[in-house]
Scaffold this active site. Structure first.
Site, PDB file in Angstrom:
ATOM      1  N   ALA A 151      10.815  -4.720   0.018  1.00 19.02           N
ATOM      2  CA  ALA A 151      10.419  -5.981  -0.619  1.00 19.02           C
ATOM      3  C   ALA A 151      10.387  -5.841  -2.141  1.00 19.02           C
ATOM      4  O   ALA A 151      10.849  -6.730  -2.866  1.00 19.02           O
ATOM      5  CB  ALA A 151       9.059  -6.441  -0.091  1.00 19.02           C
ATOM      6  N   GLY A 211       7.840   1.549   4.123  1.00 18.05           N
ATOM      7  CA  GLY A 211       9.256   1.189   4.035  1.00 18.05           C
ATOM      8  C   GLY A 211       9.459  -0.278   3.716  1.00 18.05           C
ATOM      9  O   GLY A 211      10.324  -0.646   2.914  1.00 18.05           O
ATOM     10  N   CYS A 212       8.649  -1.126   4.332  1.00 13.67           N
ATOM     11  CA  CYS A 212       8.788  -2.572   4.116  1.00 13.67           C
ATOM     12  C   CYS A 212       8.357  -2.962   2.702  1.00 13.67           C
ATOM     13  O   CYS A 212       8.939  -3.856   2.096  1.00 13.67           O
ATOM     14  CB  CYS A 212       7.977  -3.340   5.161  1.00 13.67           C
ATOM     15  SG  CYS A 212       8.586  -3.056   6.849  1.00 13.67           S
ATOM     16  N   THR A 213       7.350  -2.271   2.190  1.00 11.51           N
ATOM     17  CA  THR A 213       6.904  -2.534   0.816  1.00 11.51           C
ATOM     18  C   THR A 213       7.989  -2.113  -0.168  1.00 11.51           C
ATOM     19  O   THR A 213       8.319  -2.860  -1.103  1.00 11.51           O
ATOM     20  CB  THR A 213       5.579  -1.795   0.531  1.00 11.51           C
ATOM     21  OG1 THR A 213       4.583  -2.306   1.418  1.00 11.51           O
ATOM     22  CG2 THR A 213       5.139  -2.002  -0.910  1.00 11.51           C
TER      23      THR A 213
END
EC number: 1.11.1.24
Length: 155
Positions: free
Chosen positions: A49, A44-46
């Site tokens: 970003a 999710g964070c990738t």
């Protein structure tokens, strides 16, 4: 301190992926998107970003700076930036003090376990340093476009 739309954002200073100490107040005169995310290199964070990366030029055209903040250390941020070619600063909030100031450090539950961690949150701070918009419990899909649209229409 509580975060409130129209109120001054708490100033903070954190180590940044460019090797410098960065203060929020360094960006007065620009719109700033501060997004808190749990951990580098996770799915999710990738995605989040990379969405910010893919829209970076559109934010820049609106005089907006993007700052990503997580509890990860700088060396992990550097690997994340290198792997995904991120064109904005990532800040290391290892003791989660800034996340606490923005009320993004929360009790979380996962598979029956409780722990403290980052609640994915985004804040748009206007050119005077005031909170213009906040998103809590962010769902990644479509979020970056929503933040971009807010800046385009409201600031």
């Amino acid at each position: 301190m509580t975060i409130e739309i129209g109120k001054q954002a708490p100033d903070f200073e954190l180590p940044a992926s460019n090797g410098e100490q960065v203060k929020l107040s360094d960006f007065r005169g620009k719109n700033v998107v501060v997004y808190f995310y749990p951990k580098d290199m996770t799915p999710g964070c990738t995605t989040e970003a990379c969405d910010f990366r893919d829209h970076h030029e559109s934010f820049a055209e609106l005089d907006a700076v993007i700052l990503g903040i997580s509890p990860d250390p700088i060396d992990r941020h550097e690997k994340f930036i290198e792997k995904h070619d991120l064109p904005f600063l990532l800040l290391a909030d290892e003791d989660h003090k800034v996340a606490e100031q923005f009320d993004a450090w929360k009790l979380k539950k996962n598979f029956g376990k409780e722990y403290m961690g980052i609640e994915r949150s985004t804040f748009v701070i206007d050119k005077e340093g005031k909170i213009a918009k906040e998103w809590r419990k962010v769902k990644v899909k479509g979020h970056v476009e929503e933040a971009l649209q807010f800046i385009k229409e409201e600031l």
